[in-house]
Design an enzyme around this catalytic site. Structure first.
Site, PDB file in Angstrom:
ATOM      1  CB  SER A  67      44.218  46.355  45.597  1.00  0.00           C
ATOM      2  OG  SER A  67      44.264  45.111  44.729  1.00  0.00           O
TER       3      SER A  67
HETATM    4  N1  SAH Z   1      45.488  45.687  40.223  1.00  0.00           N
HETATM    5  C1  SAH Z   1      44.197  46.325  40.401  1.00  0.00           C
HETATM    6  C2  SAH Z   1      43.363  45.192  41.188  1.00  0.00           C
HETATM    7  C3  SAH Z   1      42.040  45.014  40.587  1.00  0.00           C
HETATM    8  S1  SAH Z   1      41.048  44.027  41.183  1.00  0.00           S
HETATM    9  C4  SAH Z   1      44.241  47.481  41.102  1.00  0.00           C
HETATM   10  O1  SAH Z   1      45.226  47.991  41.720  1.00  0.00           O
HETATM   11  O2  SAH Z   1      43.340  48.350  40.766  1.00  0.00           O
HETATM   12  C5  SAH Z   1      41.501  42.451  40.424  1.00  0.00           C
HETATM   13  C6  SAH Z   1      41.156  42.568  38.563  1.00  0.00           C
HETATM   14  O3  SAH Z   1      41.685  41.447  38.094  1.00  0.00           O
HETATM   15  C7  SAH Z   1      39.716  43.071  38.267  1.00  0.00           C
HETATM   16  O4  SAH Z   1      40.037  44.071  37.330  1.00  0.00           O
HETATM   17  C8  SAH Z   1      39.582  41.835  37.462  1.00  0.00           C
HETATM   18  O5  SAH Z   1      38.514  41.825  36.271  1.00  0.00           O
HETATM   19  C9  SAH Z   1      40.903  41.365  36.960  1.00  0.00           C
HETATM   20  N2  SAH Z   1      40.865  39.765  36.663  1.00  0.00           N
HETATM   21  C10 SAH Z   1      40.208  38.671  37.110  1.00  0.00           C
HETATM   22  N3  SAH Z   1      40.538  37.758  36.548  1.00  0.00           N
HETATM   23  C11 SAH Z   1      41.172  37.950  35.462  1.00  0.00           C
HETATM   24  C12 SAH Z   1      42.006  37.188  34.622  1.00  0.00           C
HETATM   25  N4  SAH Z   1      41.807  35.650  34.229  1.00  0.00           N
HETATM   26  N5  SAH Z   1      42.727  37.678  33.638  1.00  0.00           N
HETATM   27  C13 SAH Z   1      43.042  39.175  33.736  1.00  0.00           C
HETATM   28  N6  SAH Z   1      42.490  39.998  34.524  1.00  0.00           N
HETATM   29  C14 SAH Z   1      41.690  39.226  35.525  1.00  0.00           C
END
Ligand code: SAH
Length: 220
Positions: A67
């Site tokens: 993010s």
């Molecule tokens: N907090 C992370 C943001 C990553 S983007 C950072 O700072 O890097 C969002 C993430 O949510 C992705 O890695 C995606 O695979 C995950 N995601 C999406 N749906 C999800 C679910 N149902 N359960 C767990 N993770 C999920």
């Protein structure tokens, strides 16, 4: 393994990033100091070393993103983390947001649905600094019922609606910060506070754009 170095250059860029976040309206000193302390470039491929402190999202493995720092700061500020609180994070991704929460003293439980990203958590570089973070491979829509209730729940992917099972795992007076789909491409950031009768006090904030929160887990 790539050599991790937090050089003078990185520290300087990080100070500039913190200043930019302040200019954009982030006021919580604890959030700003966590972002100022954590080397974001460690969470990215070395190709991004020089641009890691730009206020942008970047690609990580499995077609996901780390993010944007502003988004991380914004969500974390809304959560009003206090030391020792139990926080459930959905979407571990790069582990950067996870680390920000841990740096603020939260006891973090974080779930990732992409096996490729989850596997990287075994090599978490700050394991010694934050030994209490617990990483889970699973579907965030299910939460962690055996470890509930949580003081705070943070969703870092675009949710189609409020996931019912997660709402059940929140303490009374606990808070959930969640970007909920408002259109095809944008989500409204919401903060929901659980009232004694189980209903929600709802506060609406700005629009953001996240990768989607998807059902199930995947090994691909
Ligand atoms: N907090 C992370 C943001 C990553 S983007 C950072 O700072 O890097 C969002 C993430 O949510 C992705 O890695 C995606 O695979 C995950 N995601 C999406 N749906 C999800 C679910 N149902 N359960 C767990 N993770 C999920």
């Amino acid at each position: 393994m790539r050599k991790l170095e937090d050089a003078y250059l990185h520290k300087g860029l990080r100070r500039q990033l913190v200043q930019l976040l302040q200019e954009k309206g982030i006021t919580d000193e604890k959030v700003l100091s966590a972002i100022g302390n954590i080397p974001r470039h460690f969470f990215l491929d070395s190709a991004f070393d020089k641009i890691a402190y730009e206020d942008r999202a970047f690609p990580i493995a499995a077609n996901q993103t780390i993010s944007q720092p502003y988004t991380v700061a914004y969500q974390t500020q809304l959560l009003q983390i206090k030391k020792g609180e139990k926080v459930l994070e959905i979407g571990t991704g790069s582990m950067y947001q996870t680390t920000v929460l841990a740096e603020m003293g939260a006891r973090v439980f974080t779930i990732e649905r992409q096996k490729q990203l989850f596997d990287q958590t075994s090599k978490y570089i700050f394991k010694e600094n934050y030994p209490d973070i617990q990483f889970f491979f699973g579907d965030g829509f299910e939460g962690l019922p055996h470890l509930a209730p949580f003081d705070k729940i943070l969703i870092t992917a675009a949710a189609p609606s409020i996931p019912e099972k997660l709402w059940e795992q929140l303490k009374v007076r606990g808070q959930m910060v969640i970007p909920v789909d408002e259109s095809e491409t944008a989500q409204r950031m919401l903060r929901l506070t659980k009232k004694r009768d189980g209903s929600a006090k709802k506060e609406s904030f700005d629009e953001f754009s996240f990768v989607p929160m998807l059902q199930g887990k995947t090994h691909k």
